[in-house]
Write an enzyme that holds these catalytic residues in place. Structure first.
Site, short mmCIF file in Angstrom:
data_model
loop_
_atom_site.label_atom_id
_atom_site.label_comp_id
_atom_site.label_asym_id
_atom_site.label_seq_id
_atom_site.Cartn_x
_atom_site.Cartn_y
_atom_site.Cartn_z
N LYS A 26 0.86 -1.16 -0.08
CA LYS A 26 0.04 0.07 0.17
C LYS A 26 0.63 1.31 0.16
O LYS A 26 2.07 1.14 0.28
CB LYS A 26 -0.97 -0.09 1.01
CG LYS A 26 -2.20 -1.11 0.68
CD LYS A 26 -3.55 -0.90 1.76
CE LYS A 26 -4.27 -2.00 1.23
NZ LYS A 26 -5.48 -2.16 2.19
N ARG A 53 -3.52 -10.05 4.93
CA ARG A 53 -4.18 -10.04 3.53
C ARG A 53 -2.86 -9.60 2.60
O ARG A 53 -2.26 -8.44 2.64
CB ARG A 53 -5.11 -9.14 3.23
CG ARG A 53 -5.85 -9.30 1.78
CD ARG A 53 -7.13 -8.35 1.81
NE ARG A 53 -7.74 -8.32 0.55
CZ ARG A 53 -7.13 -7.67 -0.65
NH1 ARG A 53 -6.32 -6.81 -0.43
NH2 ARG A 53 -7.80 -7.79 -1.72
#
Ligand code: HH2
Length: 258
Positions: free
Chosen positions: A204, A239
């Protein structure tokens, strides 16, 4: 939880596994690499992403689910649409992962209650198209805690068993880099909600910001560092895109951390 994006536009791997055969092969590799769950998604939820219809989403994910059934790990479907949830569960998926925490589609919560399957409720404000305009908090950890508590209560009111609910702080969803950092540092306060915590930090933007890495595919080392930190703070599911490297890191960390 290995990420299998069947999308043309995901922020780090868009188009890599858009073809069903490619996605199935990538999923099998993730299982061989040690993934305990595969999370299959047909809609990018990156900041500013355009919504995808439930029909198009199903055209993307259903063949991949069908091809991975029998692979011995639970399959999760990453969707905000009740139609896609129902079709994926019918095809053999076992878990629903909803970035809107069952708030996007009014038919979603009754469906999950009826099916009795596990569900991940992720924190977000607004929609992927608008969420960064909502990244304003006085106390990000306290407000995420309160908003997740509201979503848990709504799920329970619809008949979903608390034991079937996992929560996720929604790293990068209506959050700045600073919000993400504070949320991970204060993650233990979410444990009080009584649910397992799922965390998605993989590749991210805040990892890129912290480590000065522009290319999302080059953010694996920073993603692993943040993932291990999340585990130390009480997360029980990560995740991730890079399953083999993460599994190796987690095995060593788990042994050392006792
Ligand atoms: N992040 C993304 C998508 N789904 N679900 C949960 N529970 N937690 C997350 O942090 C999360 C999620 C975004 O990442 P990715 O799937 O890699 O990208 P895109 O949305 O662009 O497909």
């Amino acid at each position: 939880m290995g990420i299998l994006n069947v999308t043309p536009d995901s922020f780090s791997d868009g188009g890599d596994t858009l073809d069903a055969a490619q996605a199935i092969a990538a999923g099998r590799q993730m299982i061989a690499d040690g993934a305990g769950i595969l999370d299959i998604g047909g809609e990018s939820t990156r900041p500013g992403a355009e919504p995808v219809s439930s029909e198009d989403e199903q055209r993307r994910v259903l063949p991949v689910i069908a091809g991975l059934i029998g692979c011995n790990v639970p399959l999760s479907v990453d969707t905000r649409n009740a139609g896609t949830m129902a079709a994926a569960l019918d095809a053999g998926a076992a878990i629903v992962n909803d970035v809107s925490a069952l708030s996007h589609d009014p038919a979603a919560a009754p469906l999950i209650a009826d099916r009795g399957c596990p569900v991940v409720l992720m924190h977000m404000r607004g929609t992927p198209a608008t969420m960064q305009a909502h990244a304003a908090y006085d106390d990000v950890a306290g407000e995420v805690l309160a908003e997740l508590a509201t979503r848990i209560a709504a799920a329970q009111a619809a008949g979903i068993d608390l034991l079937q609910i996992a929560i996720d702080p929604g790293i990068g969803f209506a959050k700045t880099s600073e919000h993400n950092i504070i949320l991970l540092q204060r993650l233990p306060i979410l444990l009080g909600l009584g649910c397992r915590i799922v965390v998605g930090v993989s590749r991210k933007r805040f990892i890129g910001t912290l480590a000065s890495v522009a290319d999302p595919k080059q953010r694996m080392p920073g993603s692993i560092a943040a993932g291990l930190f999340a585990l130390s703070q009480g997360a029980s599911v990560l995740r991730v895109h890079d399953v083999a490297a993460t599994v190796q890191a987690v095995r060593v960390w788990q042994r050392l951390a006792g």
